[in-house]
Write a protein that holds these residues in place. Structure first.
Motif, PDB file in Angstrom:
ATOM      1  N   LYS A 117       0.021  -1.433  -0.192  1.00  0.00           N
ATOM      2  CA  LYS A 117      -0.117   0.488  -0.098  1.00  0.00           C
ATOM      3  C   LYS A 117       0.716   1.190  -0.339  1.00  0.00           C
ATOM      4  O   LYS A 117       0.184   2.385  -0.860  1.00  0.00           O
ATOM      5  CB  LYS A 117      -0.942  -0.219   0.797  1.00  0.00           C
ATOM      6  CG  LYS A 117      -1.806   1.274   0.831  1.00  0.00           C
ATOM      7  CD  LYS A 117      -2.848   1.164   2.236  1.00  0.00           C
ATOM      8  CE  LYS A 117      -3.628   2.416   1.786  1.00  0.00           C
ATOM      9  NZ  LYS A 117      -3.100   3.384   2.152  1.00  0.00           N
ATOM     10  N   CYS A 157       2.438   1.955  -3.661  1.00  0.00           N
ATOM     11  CA  CYS A 157       1.344   1.888  -4.492  1.00  0.00           C
ATOM     12  C   CYS A 157       1.316   3.849  -3.963  1.00  0.00           C
ATOM     13  O   CYS A 157       0.845   4.749  -4.958  1.00  0.00           O
ATOM     14  CB  CYS A 157      -0.401   1.587  -4.286  1.00  0.00           C
ATOM     15  SG  CYS A 157      -0.247   0.166  -5.157  1.00  0.00           S
ATOM     16  N   ARG A 212      -6.479  -0.878  -7.887  1.00  0.00           N
ATOM     17  CA  ARG A 212      -5.938   0.260  -7.362  1.00  0.00           C
ATOM     18  C   ARG A 212      -6.642   0.946  -8.488  1.00  0.00           C
ATOM     19  O   ARG A 212      -6.347   1.302  -9.409  1.00  0.00           O
ATOM     20  CB  ARG A 212      -4.781   0.375  -7.277  1.00  0.00           C
ATOM     21  CG  ARG A 212      -4.111   2.133  -6.649  1.00  0.00           C
ATOM     22  CD  ARG A 212      -4.662   1.936  -5.126  1.00  0.00           C
ATOM     23  NE  ARG A 212      -4.061   2.926  -4.291  1.00  0.00           N
ATOM     24  CZ  ARG A 212      -2.871   3.629  -3.626  1.00  0.00           C
ATOM     25  NH1 ARG A 212      -2.513   2.225  -2.602  1.00  0.00           N
ATOM     26  NH2 ARG A 212      -2.095   4.991  -3.238  1.00  0.00           N
TER      27      ARG A 212
END
Length: 587
Positions: A146, A149, A182
């Motif tokens: 995470k 990203c 995402r």
């Protein structure tokens, strides 16, 4: 200092190079301590790495592992007592901890550094086969995934703001490879593709996402993702075109007066280059080559061409070769009146055809750009107030900007705000409104510093957001962020991007020269402002160019040249104090 590489394949290095560990569990032992960055209870590590063993055997394995690691890295690096174990932060560093620190920043430089550390999954290949370890490692990989990203999307948005759509797309694609669902990365990819002229690919990308979400998650895209798709879908719709009333031009095929058919490719290539260069000006509609070249070899009436192609201006010309020399003539004509707004001829050696094409393109575009702009400004002044639209207000703002007075600056800002009100996506208007605040600072007219800095930044960043491929928007935003906000590096990068998009934009070269001078790079500043003067020797901003080059000469220590250039600029009463200051300091 020892260094642990945890992102991707595990690796331990010291001053003498790579340090080999005898087992996977020793690697896991060090990795866990590095990520914890605090004392870890011995019992916790024992359970984590040897939880499936009997208690006595698990504790024995822990003690043996601790002994081996002490011998390898030393007691200064591996600190322990009866209860806990930890790695000394002064002796051991890791890429994972460095990455976590960098991703907290909103700085482009630090985010780029963070992204450069990404080299695969956390602790790739470290398989301990203990349930507690696998649970912990799964959670940590998810957390770092995470963070990765987040960093990629944040950096991608910055790259997009700076006009670097290819880099933004790379960030988006790298994020999607890590997390297929995402959506902010998918939105970034769609916007970047549109900015790169790959609209059909952007629409296909969205449709693929819709299908994947439906099949695998039984859901639909987020509202923001659908909005990005709608913007991409309507990007070329007439209702989403720039403000109506914009000037338009057709570049007709130049006549080959040499009567040598083999020279046609040179002549046509030169016209192609001029069309391409003019197309970089977002305030100008340029008729495509396929339409304008239908007039090749025909005697034409420019008024008729104007009616048939729906253009306000026509550029026509001729090429004549005599030996190794070539003479190119051209003229810019108003199709409504038939009057020539500009006419000139350029001569050169035919030693390198492509260099000559570039030279002609630069000179022609540099000469006619200010003529077109001035003609449009005069046209807007003749319009009745009730007929004004966003672009007319923009032109009126430009006219006031060139006057360089406090009153004119206030009028210009009001016109640009009105243009923005009529067209909230008019990137150049946002950029020029921001530039008004830059001019206020240069003129000494600031009344509320805090507000004006904040407002100029807001306008500049909106110009960047809306005008990723608009040289005017990027260059004006760049000079404002550099001069008003003091963000020299960001401003420099934006102006450079503007020059990549339109290398014939004279005052972008001027802005670049000012920023280079403020940064202490006087030689580059002189070169850039000289280029601006060469491109547009009759530009309305010529005196500003003279002031800029005087300042650059002063920075370079070339005081006589600074005085000479500044004395020319002093002849104008508008903003003369900048030139006077350059003369005084140089003298």
């Amino acid at each position: 200092m020892l260094h642990l590489k945890l992102l991707g394949k595990f690796e331990l290095t010291g001053p003498a190079g790579r340090i080999a560990l005898s087992s996977t569990k020793l690697s896991a032992f060090l990795a866990y301590l590095a990520l914890a960055a605090k004392p870890v209870p011995r019992e916790h590590l024992t359970t984590l790495l040897w939880g499936s063993y009997f208690d006595d055997q698990a504790r024995q394995n822990f003690r043996q592992a601790l002994l081996r690691l002490r011998k390898l890295i030393g007691t200064e690096a591996l600190v322990s007592d009866d209860q806990t174990v930890q790695l000394s932060p002064a002796a051991v560093a890791s890429d994972a901890r460095q990455f976590e620190g960098l991703v907290r920043s909103a700085s482009a430089a630090e985010l780029r550094q963070a992204v450069s550390l990404l080299d695969g999954d956390l602790l790739a290949g470290i398989d301990v086969k203990e349930p507690a370890w696998e649970d912990w490692l799964g959670n940590e990989r998810q957390r770092f995934g995470k963070l990765a990203c987040d960093a990629l999307v944040a950096l991608g948005r910055i790259e997009l703001d700076l006009g670097r759509a290819p880099d933004a797309l790379i960030c988006a694609e790298n994020c999607i490879r890590r997390d297929l669902f995402r959506e902010d990365a998918h939105r970034l990819a769609i916007v970047a593709m549109v900015a790169l002229g790959r609209r059909a690919e952007a629409l296909k990308h969205y449709q693929g996402l819709v299908e994947r979400l439906r099949q695998e998650l039984a859901t639909a895209p987020e509202a923001e993702t659908t909005q990005a798709y709608e913007q991409a879908r309507t990007a070329t719709d007439p209702q989403n075109m720039p403000p109506r009333g914009k000037p338009s031009i057709a570049v007709l095929p130049f006549a080959n007066l040499s009567h040598e058919p083999e020279q046609d490719y040179f002549v046509d290539g030169m016209v192609d280059e001029i069309i391409t260069a003019l197309s970089r000006m977002h305030w100008l509609i340029v008729i495509a080559r396929n339409s304008s070249f239908t007039y090749k070899g025909r005697a034409v009436d420019v008024k008729q061409v104007g009616r048939e192609l729906g253009v306000r201006y026509v550029l026509e010309g001729s090429v004549r070769r005599a030996g190794n020399r070539v003479r190119i003539g051209g003229q810019l004509i108003d199709t409504e009146t038939g009057a020539a707004l500009w006419a000139d001829r350029i001569e050169g050696e035919l030693q390198d055809i492509f260099d000559l094409q570039d030279e002609v393109t630069t000179k022609v575009v540099g000469a006619i750009s200010p003529k077109l702009e001035q003609a449009e400004i005069e046209r807007s002044k003749r319009k009745l107030t009730g007929s004004l639209d966003a672009y007319d207000y923009y032109l009126r703002g430009m006219a006031e900007t060139y006057k360089w007075t406090r009153e004119a600056n206030e009028q210009a800002l009001a016109h640009f705000y009105r243009a923005i009100e009529l067209d909230p996506e008019f990137a150049s208007a946002f950029g020029m409104a921001a530039r008004c605040f830059s001019q206020r600072k240069a003129g000494g007219w600031v009344t509320d510093p805090s507000f004006e800095i904040t407002e100029s930044q807001r306008l500049a960043r909106r110009a960047i957001e809306l005008g990723a491929d608009d040289a005017v928007a990027l260059a004006t935003a760049g000079i404002v962020l550099a001069f008003v906000a003091g963000e020299l590096e960001v401003g420099d990068a934006l102006i450079e991007r503007g020059l990549e998009l339109n290398p014939n934009l004279a005052w972008a070269w001027l802005f670049s020269g000012w920023v280079k001078a403020w940064s202490g790079d006087a030689d580059t500043a002189i070169s850039r402002i000289t280029r601006a003067i060469h491109l547009s020797p009759h530009d309305p901003s010529l005196l500003s160019m003279r002031r800029g080059i005087a300042f650059a000469y002063f920075i370079a220590g070339r005081y006589e040249e600074a005085i000479s250039s500044a004395n020319i600029a002093i002849k104008s009463p508008q903003n003369a104090f900048i030139a006077m200051a350059a003369v005084a300091a140089s003298a």
